[in-house]
Design an enzyme around this catalytic site. Structure first.
Site, PDB file in Angstrom:
ATOM      1  N   GLU A 165      -3.160   4.953  -1.685  1.00 50.75           N
ATOM      2  CA  GLU A 165      -4.068   3.833  -1.450  1.00 50.75           C
ATOM      3  C   GLU A 165      -4.576   3.828  -0.012  1.00 50.75           C
ATOM      4  O   GLU A 165      -5.751   3.529   0.238  1.00 50.75           O
ATOM      5  CB  GLU A 165      -3.382   2.503  -1.757  1.00 50.75           C
ATOM      6  CG  GLU A 165      -3.159   2.288  -3.239  1.00 50.75           C
ATOM      7  CD  GLU A 165      -2.341   1.051  -3.534  1.00 50.75           C
ATOM      8  OE1 GLU A 165      -2.801   0.241  -4.360  1.00 50.75           O
ATOM      9  OE2 GLU A 165      -1.256   0.893  -2.937  1.00 50.75           O
ATOM     10  N   LEU A 210       0.831  -1.207   0.000  1.00 49.20           N
ATOM     11  CA  LEU A 210       0.000   0.000   0.000  1.00 49.20           C
ATOM     12  C   LEU A 210       0.866   1.257   0.000  1.00 49.20           C
ATOM     13  O   LEU A 210       1.738   1.406   0.847  1.00 49.20           O
ATOM     14  CB  LEU A 210      -0.899   0.023   1.239  1.00 49.20           C
ATOM     15  CG  LEU A 210      -1.999  -1.024   1.288  1.00 49.20           C
ATOM     16  CD1 LEU A 210      -2.609  -1.077   2.673  1.00 49.20           C
ATOM     17  CD2 LEU A 210      -3.063  -0.729   0.249  1.00 49.20           C
ATOM     18  N   ASP A 211       0.607   2.135  -0.954  1.00 45.58           N
ATOM     19  CA  ASP A 211       1.278   3.433  -0.918  1.00 45.58           C
ATOM     20  C   ASP A 211       0.363   4.418  -0.197  1.00 45.58           C
ATOM     21  O   ASP A 211      -0.769   4.093   0.166  1.00 45.58           O
ATOM     22  CB  ASP A 211       1.660   3.905  -2.315  1.00 45.58           C
ATOM     23  CG  ASP A 211       0.464   4.109  -3.245  1.00 45.58           C
ATOM     24  OD1 ASP A 211      -0.647   4.404  -2.762  1.00 45.58           O
ATOM     25  OD2 ASP A 211       0.650   3.983  -4.474  1.00 45.58           O
ATOM     26  N   SER A 212       0.842   5.625   0.016  1.00 44.94           N
ATOM     27  CA  SER A 212       0.086   6.599   0.802  1.00 44.94           C
ATOM     28  C   SER A 212      -1.256   6.946   0.155  1.00 44.94           C
ATOM     29  O   SER A 212      -2.255   7.147   0.855  1.00 44.94           O
ATOM     30  CB  SER A 212       0.911   7.859   1.042  1.00 44.94           C
ATOM     31  OG  SER A 212       1.308   8.438  -0.183  1.00 44.94           O
TER      32      SER A 212
END
Length: 72
Positions: A36, A32-34
């Site tokens: 998402e 998960l990136d920021s």
């Protein structure tokens, strides 16, 4: 309850088993990136009606659960 609902949302986004998501699971390990994370939190807000203010210190699923708990 928060962990279960959050795990379900994460699982829908990343096609992972929600049963494998714990408070100690890192957001990075889930891929998960920021952006998402923000999207998932926004979905949580829509489902629960709880306004959540996101900060940049979120590293684990437990951090997100704690943040949500503070906003409820």
């Amino acid at each position: 309850m928060v962990l279960e609902k959050l795990s379900k949302l994460i699982a829908e986004h990343k096609d992972v088993d929600p049963a494998g998501i714990t408070l100690e699971t890192t957001l990075e390990s889930l891929g998960l990136d920021s952006l998402e994370v923000v999207e998932i939190i926004m979905e949580f807000e829509e489902e629960t009606g709880v306004a959540i203010e996101v900060n940049e210190k979120l590293k684990t699923v437990g951090d997100v659960v704690k943040l949500i708990g503070e906003c409820e």
